[in-house]
Design a protein around this motif. Structure first.
Motif, mmCIF file in Angstrom:
data_model
loop_
_atom_site.group_PDB
_atom_site.id
_atom_site.type_symbol
_atom_site.label_atom_id
_atom_site.label_comp_id
_atom_site.label_asym_id
_atom_site.label_seq_id
_atom_site.Cartn_x
_atom_site.Cartn_y
_atom_site.Cartn_z
ATOM 1 N N UNK A 1 1.674 16.739 2.176
ATOM 2 C CA UNK A 1 2.521 17.145 0.925
ATOM 3 C C UNK A 1 3.625 18.111 1.482
ATOM 4 N N UNK A 2 3.176 19.163 2.441
ATOM 5 C CA UNK A 2 4.296 20.036 3.063
ATOM 6 C C UNK A 2 5.165 19.887 4.291
ATOM 7 N N UNK A 3 4.670 18.950 5.080
ATOM 8 C CA UNK A 3 5.557 18.619 6.403
ATOM 9 C C UNK A 3 6.078 17.339 5.995
ATOM 10 N N UNK A 4 5.793 16.470 5.154
ATOM 11 C CA UNK A 4 6.499 15.372 4.782
ATOM 12 C C UNK A 4 6.069 14.244 5.738
ATOM 13 N N UNK A 5 5.056 14.524 6.703
ATOM 14 C CA UNK A 5 4.765 13.413 7.590
ATOM 15 C C UNK A 5 3.890 12.453 7.040
ATOM 16 N N UNK A 6 3.847 11.488 7.449
ATOM 17 C CA UNK A 6 3.031 10.217 7.131
ATOM 18 C C UNK A 6 1.786 10.216 7.794
ATOM 19 N N UNK A 7 0.748 10.695 7.455
ATOM 20 C CA UNK A 7 -0.589 10.769 8.131
ATOM 21 C C UNK A 7 -1.162 9.271 8.727
ATOM 22 N N UNK A 8 -1.176 8.539 7.598
ATOM 23 C CA UNK A 8 -1.889 6.992 7.661
ATOM 24 C C UNK A 8 -1.187 6.071 6.989
ATOM 25 N N UNK A 9 -1.139 4.951 7.629
ATOM 26 C CA UNK A 9 -0.540 3.703 6.800
ATOM 27 C C UNK A 9 -1.695 3.013 6.664
ATOM 28 N N UNK A 10 -2.382 2.755 5.369
ATOM 29 C CA UNK A 10 -3.701 2.217 5.168
ATOM 30 C C UNK A 10 -3.073 0.591 4.682
ATOM 31 N N UNK A 11 -3.427 -0.292 5.955
ATOM 32 C CA UNK A 11 -3.036 -1.595 5.641
ATOM 33 C C UNK A 11 -4.186 -2.558 5.788
ATOM 34 N N UNK A 12 -3.935 -3.665 5.204
ATOM 35 C CA UNK A 12 -5.108 -4.472 5.147
ATOM 36 C C UNK A 12 -4.911 -5.525 3.870
ATOM 37 N N UNK A 13 -4.437 -4.995 2.857
ATOM 38 C CA UNK A 13 -4.295 -5.946 1.768
ATOM 39 C C UNK A 13 -2.930 -6.898 2.013
ATOM 40 N N UNK A 14 -3.228 -8.065 1.333
ATOM 41 C CA UNK A 14 -2.325 -9.151 1.688
ATOM 42 C C UNK A 14 -1.264 -9.210 0.864
ATOM 43 N N UNK A 15 -1.104 -8.534 -0.333
ATOM 44 C CA UNK A 15 -0.027 -8.509 -1.341
ATOM 45 C C UNK A 15 -0.028 -7.065 -2.109
ATOM 46 N N UNK A 16 1.029 -6.798 -2.916
ATOM 47 C CA UNK A 16 1.168 -5.777 -3.606
ATOM 48 C C UNK A 16 0.193 -5.064 -3.898
ATOM 49 N N UNK A 17 0.149 -3.635 -3.632
ATOM 50 C CA UNK A 17 -1.089 -2.744 -4.093
ATOM 51 C C UNK A 17 -0.585 -2.282 -5.469
ATOM 52 N N UNK A 18 -1.225 -2.474 -6.590
ATOM 53 C CA UNK A 18 -0.630 -2.204 -7.768
ATOM 54 C C UNK A 18 -1.177 -0.781 -8.232
ATOM 55 N N UNK A 19 -2.248 -0.245 -7.883
ATOM 56 C CA UNK A 19 -2.784 1.069 -8.207
ATOM 57 C C UNK A 19 -3.584 1.732 -7.201
ATOM 58 N N UNK A 20 -3.598 3.056 -6.830
ATOM 59 C CA UNK A 20 -4.315 3.803 -6.213
ATOM 60 C C UNK A 20 -4.845 5.036 -6.962
ATOM 61 N N UNK A 21 -6.133 5.241 -6.337
ATOM 62 C CA UNK A 21 -6.799 6.301 -7.172
ATOM 63 C C UNK A 21 -7.326 7.312 -5.944
ATOM 64 N N UNK A 22 -7.237 8.678 -5.880
ATOM 65 C CA UNK A 22 -7.918 9.460 -4.981
ATOM 66 C C UNK A 22 -9.186 10.225 -5.780
ATOM 67 N N UNK A 23 -10.101 10.456 -4.975
ATOM 68 C CA UNK A 23 -11.040 11.380 -5.385
ATOM 69 C C UNK A 23 -11.878 12.290 -4.293
#
Length: 349
Positions: free
Chosen positions: A153-175
């Motif tokens: 959030x603070x440094x604006x760095x991209x920490x990870x790119x979570x790749x593996x899906x083959x098509x558009x990701x429609x929703x994401x949730x964190x817990x």
């Protein structure tokens, strides 16, 4: 002779899958309380702030509007996106509002000055969903490029790119606990991610159609995923299938759950179903009312969110309105009896 007695008594043992299904809790029916208009396009996303005083909506008209929750009056309009706004999140620990849209932009708004203070660059295509981590200063966005990106959030760095899906990701949730990130995609799968390693923990392949909606239960360690073939409830952390919610015949765009164990699913055709979270019983089904002057084809629910108390439900719709729903205070078990018949519990595999 003794042997035959014991054999016959052994045969009368009840089989384990003949357990009768549990009776669902009674919930009051929900009814429309208020219709708020002001957007000039489809209302695509909703976020309620942690103090429960106001909520924000993002729309295809490229604006973000902030509304007073109690009265429904417009407090503020934020402009800056150049394409439809598809995701919003309000931080519970900072005075920040985050937004993302089809213009590949992720913006961080300072709510004290109402200005954009940070941009997060990296997505290659439109961004359809975002979620804030409840305890870490981390933001996850996902979209048409089939990746979910984890940002500091603070440094604006991209920490990870979570790749593996083959098509558009429609929703994401964190817990808070693992899996800390859950994504659902048009490739019909749901993935549970290891946030520390940036890798997939589990891929759930039970759905037969695109999975457009996720809802994490606010207090239980479980979540639901919604697609046009069914809504399914899963147990964390391993992603065990708990049960199916059957009977909402529509493309499901949004799911929301409150602490009282009510889940709502919103369909692309304007249909809404209310479910008992514990048993999967559908206790109410209704069609949304389109704004006078709208076409019937403009009945569609794109976003939904309960407020922080769970007593109000806010939906964002294709007729450009925001609708606020609440439980019917006058309903009792006598006036609105539970329409439920016990059936043999099936094994759900």
């Amino acid at each position: 002779m003794a042997d035959s007695v014991s054999e016959s008594s052994a045969l009368t043992v009840t089989r384990p899958y003949e357990i009768r299904s549990t009776r669902p809790e009674w919930h009051a029916p929900w009814k429309l309380m208020r219709v708020i208009s002001g957007h000039l396009g489809w209302v695509r996303c909703i976020a309620v702030e942690p103090g429960n005083k106001w909520f924000a909506t993002g729309s295809s008209d490229r604006t973000i509007k902030i509304w007073d929750l109690a009265s429904g009056t417009l407090k503020l309009t934020l402009t800056g996106h150049i394409s439809p706004v598809r995701g919003l999140a309000v931080s519970s620990r900072h005075p920040y509002l985050f937004s993302c849209g089809e213009d590949k932009m992720v913006k961080c708004w300072d709510l004290e000055s109402n200005k954009v203070i940070r941009h997060y660059h990296g997505h290659l295509s439109g961004i359809f969903s975002m979620s804030l981590h409840p305890t870490l200063d981390v933001l996850v966005t996902a979209g048409r490029d089939a990746t979910a990106r984890v940002w500091d959030m603070r440094t604006k760095q991209c920490i990870h790119v979570l790749s593996g899906h083959k098509d558009t990701i429609a929703d994401v949730q964190c817990q808070e606990a693992d899996p800390q990130v859950i994504t659902s995609s048009m490739d019909k799968t749901v993935r549970l991610w290891d946030l520390a390693a940036g890798k997939t923990l589990t891929t759930l392949t039970h759905h037969k159609k695109a999975v457009r909606a996720l809802a994490v239960h606010p207090t239980q360690y479980a979540f639901a995923s919604g697609s046009a073939d069914s809504i399914r409830q899963w147990k964390c952390p391993e992603g065990t299938l708990l049960q199916n919610f059957e009977g909402h015949r529509s493309i499901i765009n949004t799911l929301s759950v409150n602490t009282d164990g009510v889940m709502v699913s919103g369909g692309d055709n304007g249909s809404m179903c209310f479910w008992d979270w514990k048993t999967g019983h559908k206790f109410q089904a209704m069609e949304t009312m389109v704004q006078p002057g709208s076409l019937d084809s403009e009945a569609g629910i794109f976003a939904s969110s309960f407020d922080q108390t769970g007593l109000r439900l806010i939906t964002g719709e294709a007729d450009k309105t925001i609708k606020v729903w609440k439980e019917d205070d006058n309903a009792t078990e006598e006036t609105y009896p539970l329409d439920w018949k016990p059936k043999l519990a099936r094994r759900r595999y």
